[in-house]
Each structure stands twice: as C-alpha cells, then as structure tokens.
Scaffold this active site. Structure first.
Site, PDB file in Angstrom:
ATOM      1  N   HIS A 214       0.918  -0.817  -0.147  1.00  0.00           N
ATOM      2  CA  HIS A 214      -0.209  -0.034   0.152  1.00  0.00           C
ATOM      3  C   HIS A 214       0.425   1.213   0.168  1.00  0.00           C
ATOM      4  CE1 HIS A 214      -2.879   2.896   1.817  1.00  0.00           C
ATOM      5  NE2 HIS A 214      -3.804   2.546   0.849  1.00  0.00           N
ATOM      6  N   ARG A 215       1.116   2.128  -1.077  1.00  0.00           N
ATOM      7  CA  ARG A 215       1.395   3.181  -0.896  1.00  0.00           C
ATOM      8  C   ARG A 215       2.710   2.209  -1.187  1.00  0.00           C
ATOM      9  NH1 ARG A 215      -1.704   7.275   2.519  1.00  0.00           N
ATOM     10  NH2 ARG A 215      -3.631   6.083   1.574  1.00  0.00           N
TER      11      ARG A 215
ATOM     12  N   GLU B 111       0.798  -0.645  -5.184  1.00  0.00           N
ATOM     13  CA  GLU B 111      -0.492   0.333  -4.893  1.00  0.00           C
ATOM     14  C   GLU B 111      -0.331   1.052  -4.463  1.00  0.00           C
ATOM     15  OE1 GLU B 111      -3.985   2.366  -3.379  1.00  0.00           O
ATOM     16  OE2 GLU B 111      -1.944   2.704  -2.349  1.00  0.00           O
TER      17      GLU B 111
ATOM     18  N   ASP C 258      -0.932   5.812  -5.833  1.00  0.00           N
ATOM     19  CA  ASP C 258      -2.311   7.039  -6.146  1.00  0.00           C
ATOM     20  C   ASP C 258      -1.398   7.521  -7.197  1.00  0.00           C
ATOM     21  OD1 ASP C 258      -3.608   5.897  -3.685  1.00  0.00           O
ATOM     22  OD2 ASP C 258      -1.818   6.541  -3.232  1.00  0.00           O
TER      23      ASP C 258
ATOM     24  N   HIS D 164      -0.953  10.481  -2.146  1.00  0.00           N
ATOM     25  CA  HIS D 164      -1.959  10.254  -2.126  1.00  0.00           C
ATOM     26  C   HIS D 164      -3.391  11.920  -2.141  1.00  0.00           C
ATOM     27  CE1 HIS D 164      -5.629   9.127   0.870  1.00  0.00           C
ATOM     28  NE2 HIS D 164      -5.422   8.058   0.144  1.00  0.00           N
TER      29      HIS D 164
ATOM     30  N   GLU E  35      -4.223   3.498  -8.674  1.00  0.00           N
ATOM     31  CA  GLU E  35      -5.707   4.324  -8.004  1.00  0.00           C
ATOM     32  C   GLU E  35      -5.662   6.004  -8.431  1.00  0.00           C
ATOM     33  OE1 GLU E  35      -7.797   5.914  -3.868  1.00  0.00           O
ATOM     34  OE2 GLU E  35      -6.482   4.403  -3.612  1.00  0.00           O
TER      35      GLU E  35
ATOM     36  N   LYS F 296      -7.004   9.405  -8.003  1.00  0.00           N
ATOM     37  CA  LYS F 296      -7.252   9.856  -6.668  1.00  0.00           C
ATOM     38  C   LYS F 296      -8.232  11.588  -7.394  1.00  0.00           C
ATOM     39  CE  LYS F 296      -5.993   9.770  -3.315  1.00  0.00           C
ATOM     40  NZ  LYS F 296      -7.313   8.622  -2.568  1.00  0.00           N
TER      41      LYS F 296
ATOM     42  N   ASP G 270       0.432  -1.806   4.463  1.00  0.00           N
ATOM     43  CA  ASP G 270       1.906  -1.371   4.540  1.00  0.00           C
ATOM     44  C   ASP G 270       2.399  -2.344   5.027  1.00  0.00           C
ATOM     45  OD1 ASP G 270      -0.218   1.577   4.167  1.00  0.00           O
ATOM     46  OD2 ASP G 270      -1.129   1.398   6.168  1.00  0.00           O
TER      47      ASP G 270
END
Length: 243
Positions: free
Chosen positions: A9-10, A36, A38, A51, A111, A113, A231
């Site tokens: 995640h990120r 992942e 953004d 993000h 993702e 945004k 994470d």
C-alpha cells in the site's frame, strides 16, 4: 488454496515514506507481488504519484497538487517527514514507478484520485503511460469514482478495473458486474463470507484494503481473498508462509 497476492500500500509504507521510490523499492525487496499507488495531475498535466489532494501532509511544501507545476512539485522533499535518512525523496512521476515495475516483474494497482477533483484527461494519460511500458495486462485501475472506471473500461475493455468502497453495500458483486468492473477493493471490515462467495460466483477478484493487523490478515487468508493490500509487507509475507 491459491496463492494470495501481496500489494504494498503506497509501497512498503511501514518502513519508508509513502508513494516514494524508496517505498516502492523496499516493497520489491521484501517480496511484494504488486504495488498500490495513487495518481493526480499536476497543474501542467503530468501524472504524479501522491495520495492527498495537497502536498501538506507528506512533503515540506504547501498547496494543492493540481495548482503546482511539475517543477514546483519536484522541488519538494517527500521523505524527511518520515525520517532523516529519506531526506531528498521526491514525488515520483508515474513513468518512474513503471520503470521499476518493468525491471522487478511486479504488478500494479493504480488508484485514480479523482473523487474530489475531476482531473479531465487523467484516465487517458494513465492508460497511455501503462500502454507505453507494455504493462496494461499487469495493471488494475481502482477508484472511488466509479464513473472514472467506466471511462477506463470504455477506452480499454480488457483492462482490470476495481471498485473502491468503504460502506457495507448490498450485493456489491452484482453492482460491480453491472458497472462493468472486474474486481472489487472493499474496506476490510466489510469483507464477509457472503462477499467472497458472491465475488467468486461473478468471477471478480477481491482485494481488501488496508490490512495491517495479523488477526485480520489471518481471517482474510482463511476466507480466501485474492490479494491483500497492506502497509506491512513483511508481516503478511510471514503469515502467508506459515499458512
């Protein structure tokens, strides 16, 4: 049980500043299957990886991403707030992350945004970059803006699109099928046996977010989700090895 994929995640954001090349490299080193991240558009229309709608939380600057040029964004320090050893980390461009993915054989979850600001043209620009790197088939596009995912699907019908949502929806697998999505990315507390069963029946991939507790990871592993977005890449890696 099929292998459950790990999406960082990120990036590996438990050990490095989120959505930076340092976090993405560490995720690859830790054995993540995918990243992942953004994306927003800068004032001059470049696809940048961050993000928030502003740079305030993660950098030493202030202002809205959409009101700053790429040059202004690249001047910012996106690492020092996480730790001194990351001083000088920059807000990446999407193509920089894709270069890493191509070298590391990682999958991508991009993702979009655009649920607060529309960002006209974001879908086309993101698709152009992933196509240029030959990564269209290794990428899933997700968003809380489901109209955006429909636009993605219209432009590239074979693409994997994932509905992001946080509520306890009624039969989200049927909604996803109606919306033309191929995956769902629910907030992890909403994942039930019924959801897993419904997704399987509709042929949808199920990847909950953002899961950082061993107890929750264990439950989702038992339920048989397709991937977990976390994470804590190392924690999930260890749990999957044990299971």
């Amino acid at each position: 049980m099929d292998s459950i994929r790990i999406f960082a995640h990120r990036g590996f954001s438990a050990v490095a500043p989120e959505n930076t090349m340092a976090a993405f490299r560490r995720a690859a080193e830790a054995g993540a299957d995918g990243l992942e991240l953004d994306v927003h558009l800068s004032k001059d229309g470049e696809v940048v990886v961050i993000h928030d709608e502003t740079v305030n939380r993660t950098t030493d600057g202030k202002g809205k991403v959409r009101e700053l040029t790429l040059e202004e964004l690249r001047r910012l320090d996106a690492g020092s707030r996480f730790g001194k050893e990351f001083a000088g980390e920059k807000i990446p461009l999407l193509h920089e992350v894709l270069e890493l993915v191509a070298d590391q054989n990682l999958r991508l979850n991009i993702e979009l945004k655009n649920n607060k600001f529309p960002y006209p043209g974001l879908e086309e620009k993101v698709l152009e970059v992933t196509s240029r790197f030959g990564l269209s088939q290794k990428t899933v596009y997700s968003s809380f803006n489901h109209y955006s995912l429909r636009r993605i699907k219209e432009k590239q019908p074979e693409t994997d699109t994932a509905l992001l949502y946080m509520a306890h929806l009624i039969e989200p697998w049927n909604y996803a099928a109606w919306a033309g999505a191929t995956s769902v990315h629910p907030y992890w507390p909403t994942v039930t046996e019924e959801l897993v069963r419904g997704c399987r029946e509709q042929g949808l991939s199920l990847r909950p977010f953002t899961v950082n507790q061993a107890r929750v990871m264990g439950r989702l592993i038992e339920l048989g989700v397709d991937a977990i977005i976390t994470d804590k890449v190392d924690l999930l890696t260890d749990l999957l090895a044990e299971s």
